[in-house]
Enzyme design. Structure first.
Site, mmCIF file in Angstrom:
data_model
loop_
_atom_site.group_PDB
_atom_site.id
_atom_site.type_symbol
_atom_site.label_atom_id
_atom_site.label_comp_id
_atom_site.label_asym_id
_atom_site.label_seq_id
_atom_site.Cartn_x
_atom_site.Cartn_y
_atom_site.Cartn_z
ATOM 1 N N CYS A 100 1.033 -1.319 0.091
ATOM 2 C CA CYS A 100 -0.088 0.061 -0.003
ATOM 3 C C CYS A 100 0.922 1.237 0.134
ATOM 4 O O CYS A 100 0.613 2.329 -0.534
ATOM 5 C CB CYS A 100 -0.800 -0.007 1.245
ATOM 6 S SG CYS A 100 -2.104 -1.183 1.526
ATOM 7 N N HIS A 201 12.067 16.021 35.934
ATOM 8 C CA HIS A 201 12.507 16.309 34.570
ATOM 9 C C HIS A 201 11.977 17.942 34.202
ATOM 10 O O HIS A 201 12.467 18.559 33.248
ATOM 11 C CB HIS A 201 11.907 15.526 33.370
ATOM 12 C CG HIS A 201 12.272 14.271 33.524
ATOM 13 N ND1 HIS A 201 13.700 14.007 32.976
ATOM 14 C CD2 HIS A 201 11.868 13.051 34.108
ATOM 15 C CE1 HIS A 201 14.116 12.485 33.473
ATOM 16 N NE2 HIS A 201 12.786 11.892 34.107
ATOM 17 N N CYS A 242 10.659 4.587 34.878
ATOM 18 C CA CYS A 242 10.719 5.635 35.773
ATOM 19 C C CYS A 242 9.798 5.631 36.748
ATOM 20 O O CYS A 242 10.017 5.793 38.001
ATOM 21 C CB CYS A 242 10.489 6.896 34.955
ATOM 22 S SG CYS A 242 11.755 7.790 34.384
#
Lengths: 281, 109
Positions: A100, A201, A242
């Site tokens: 495709c 973070h 994490c």
């Protein structure tokens, strides 16, 4: 002599200790594709960050150099493996991806917009889910397990042809609800250590976390080849690691929670270049 | 034969006569050390690339013995003097007896 030593010591003591700071460096892939590793934060982050930075800037010189050349980048081995599956016919319909889509390079830009809202499915889909939708609905093949071998390799291959293009996921419209869910997760403290994603973070990037450099936790470089386990790692698997480290019960890769978190965390990097497969520690 | 083994080399297409060029090679290989155990406690048998050679027009350039502590997907980068046009031949030797070969031509100019 003693006086001189004293002067040197004083200099040492007053020099700011900045070992974990992001470096000032430019990433150019194969001497042609310039990667944006540092740019103005997207509007929705204007209250918390001025600038968004790729994790590449927080890694050592050798690791950074490894990513700059496709031959040196071990993540490209897995991209090559995915190219084989791209052309391999699988399932009851006798089709391959290439039947495709033609060449893989026609998919340039696709990775930059995922995760995104899928009207037919009525939910936000990640790139791996989209690949599996093709496999089960159009190829009549079995879905690949999330973040494992074939699936993560294919995500890396799709990412590799989008490298250098800016991450641009939609956070409004029908995706907004999922995005809000991801944002809630990002700022919610979890686990026995009661840490949220933002605690490390957003509040502490550029500082050390034990012996390691804390980055902004951007996922523009995923899938990531990690030197510690010598394979490609998906963002959901990284989230899981994490969350486990906060000593919490974690979610499964491919779960609705991680899909929402992936959308939100990806949107924090809107404007950075797609980098995957990148190299991290 | 170990699965997924694929050699890759990067050699410049051309060089000046007498020039030292940089060659990079990498072979995807799991490099199982023979020290690890599986979930049942049985030792996973050693399976590594134990030797790598590079020849130029029949003359040896490097001949390397590899040990079990070398990590997965061993990568070599080295320099070679190119006195004339010709062909670099690269060979990797697997513990199981398999030999993987690839070659690259280089022109002068």
């Amino acid at each position: 002599m003693r006086k001189l030593t004293g002067a040197i010591l004083a200099t040492l003591l007053t020099t700011p200790v900045a070992f974990a700071d992001p470096v000032d460096d430019t990433l150019v892939l194969n001497e042609e594709t310039e990667i944006v590793t540092r740019t103005a934060a997207p509007d929705h982050l204007s209250d918390s960050l001025d600038e968004v930075m790729s994790g590449w800037l927080f890694r050592g010189k050798e690791t950074r150099a490894m990513q700059a050349d496709d031959f040196d980048n071990p993540g490209m081995i897995f991209v090559e493996q995915a190219m084989d599956s791209w052309n391999a016919v699988d399932g009851s319909e006798g089709k391959s991806c290439a039947s495709c889509h033609d060449g893989l390079e026609t998919m340039a830009g696709v990775k930059a917009t995922y995760p995104k809202w899928d009207e037919a499915a009525g939910k936000v889909q990640t790139l791996q889910m989209q690949v599996n939708e093709c496999r089960t609905e159009r190829m009549g093949a079995e879905a690949w397990p999330y973040d494992k071998g074939n699936a993560i390799n294919m995500e890396a291959a799709l990412s590799s042809v989008s490298r250098g293009l800016p991450v641009n996921v939609a956070i409004d419209g029908p995706a907004k609800e999922t995005w809000e869910q991801g944002k809630d997760m990002y700022y919610t403290r979890t686990g026995q250590l009661e840490l949220s994603c933002a605690n490390c973070h957003e509040d502490n990037y550029g500082n050390m976390i034990r012996a390691d450099h804390l980055s902004q936790g951007q996922i523009n470089g995923f899938p990531v080849y990690r030197l510690k386990n010598t394979k490609l790692n998906g963002s959901h698997s990284r989230f899981k690691g994490c969350i486990r480290d906060t000593r919490a019960e974690t979610y499964k890769p491919g779960s609705p929670e991680f899909i929402a978190l992936e959308l939100y965390v990806t949107s924090r990097g809107n404007g950075l270049s797609v980098e995957g497969p990148s190299i991290r520690n | 034969m170990a699965s997924g083994v694929k050699p890759r080399v990067k050699v410049p297409k051309s060089a000046a006569a007498g020039e030292a060029i940089t060659i990079k090679t990498l072979i995807s290989h799991k490099m199982e050390s023979g020290q690890r155990k599986d979930s049942d406690g049985n030792i996973i048998p050693r399976s590594i690339i134990n030797r790598f050679t590079c020849d130029f027009n029949g003359e040896n350039v490097v001949d390397v013995e590899l040990a079990p502590a070398i990590s997965t997907n061993p990568y070599f980068e080295f320099e070679a003097l190119v006195p004339e046009a010709g062909e670099f031949k690269f060979t990797w030797y697997d513990d199981d007896g398999s030999v993987y070969e690839t070659s690259k031509k280089i022109a002068i100019g």
